[in-house]
Design a protein around this motif. Sequence first.
Motif, short mmCIF file in Angstrom:
data_model
loop_
_atom_site.label_atom_id
_atom_site.label_comp_id
_atom_site.label_asym_id
_atom_site.label_seq_id
_atom_site.Cartn_x
_atom_site.Cartn_y
_atom_site.Cartn_z
N GLY A 44 0.79 -1.22 0.00
CA GLY A 44 0.00 0.00 0.00
C GLY A 44 0.82 1.27 0.00
N SER A 45 2.11 1.18 0.29
CA SER A 45 2.97 2.37 0.30
C SER A 45 3.59 2.57 -1.08
CB SER A 45 4.08 2.20 1.34
OG SER A 45 5.14 3.11 1.10
N HIS A 46 3.40 3.77 -1.64
CA HIS A 46 3.99 4.08 -2.95
C HIS A 46 5.52 4.04 -2.86
CE1 HIS A 46 0.14 4.96 -4.62
NE2 HIS A 46 -0.08 5.99 -3.82
N TYR A 47 6.05 4.53 -1.75
CA TYR A 47 7.50 4.54 -1.54
C TYR A 47 8.04 3.10 -1.59
CZ TYR A 47 11.94 4.80 1.03
OH TYR A 47 13.26 4.67 1.41
N ALA A 48 7.45 2.22 -0.78
CA ALA A 48 7.91 0.83 -0.71
C ALA A 48 7.75 0.13 -2.05
CB ALA A 48 7.15 0.08 0.37
N ARG A 49 6.61 0.37 -2.71
CA ARG A 49 6.37 -0.29 -3.99
C ARG A 49 7.39 0.14 -5.04
NH1 ARG A 49 1.42 0.31 -3.93
NH2 ARG A 49 1.13 2.19 -5.18
#
Length: 319
Positions: A126-131
């Motif tokens: 759900g995190s754009h950063y992590a993805r």
Amino acid sequence: MEQKIVTIFGGTGFIGRYAVKRLAAAGYTIRVISRNADKALHLKTAGDVGQIVLMSGNLAHSESLAGKLDHSYAVINLVGALYEGGGQRFGALHAQGAERLAQMAKAAGAQRFIHLSALGVDKAAGSHYARSKLLGEKAVLAAFPEATILRPSVVFGPEDQFYNRFAAMASLCPALPLIGGGRSRFQPVYVGDVAKAIDHCLARPDTAKHTYELGGPHSYTMREILTYILHIIGRKRPLVRLPFGLASLMATGLELLPYPPLTRDQVKLLQYDNIVSPNALTLANLGIAPTAVEVVVPEYLARFNKKKAMAAAQEKFKK
């Protein structure tokens, strides 16, 4: 014997400055490529005359990098951002940019590629950063299968934006927020150990094709971290529980600031622990004993402690 050339992207950042200094001491010739080479002049003092070469280049524009990776023994990607703003987007920076750099490093004949990712990117759904970070890892390995991936937890050191930021908040605010109750766990890693890990990976061919999770010797909840910071700076502040939903709502407004202290994406990241996985390769596998928070942090947070700062000033005046 001719010195090996190591080309670094992101060398002007927090981790980059320590990496440049460490690799210069190890004897490499270092190229630091950044969007504005003039702003990286301070890095020249990290090595001998001519050892550190500064070049201008932009990952978003491949033509600006033409020939600048030639003859590199290794290419190191330390480029990253904690929030999106202006023309800076996670996907372009962490995924497409990393892929482009790995492709160019392979085409230039580099033998090693070291890519800095982040701990927990494979779990923080759900995190754009992590993805974007996870997509970057996959793209790098597809373009440069021998790459080494480093995943650090929260990185601490004198210039960090973690302990320093909360100490500054505690100095100004009447209370500190405990997002999600402060139960999220972190395993802070010292910036010097991250730089050392990069150095050890370059020196050891067997680290190619592997991913290392970098964390300190201990993990802490967010509540424990804030309590420790307050103790070090000699402040008493209530810790107020802030549900994730309310924190996300607050972050919506904070994102309008040029340098937001909190974003909705960061709130999503806080819903997951940021600690080393049980079976991961770690600093220990690189022969590095991790530095504890308690050894380093009190020294650089002392400036936020009024009594200690005043005592230090008086002692300096006496001299």
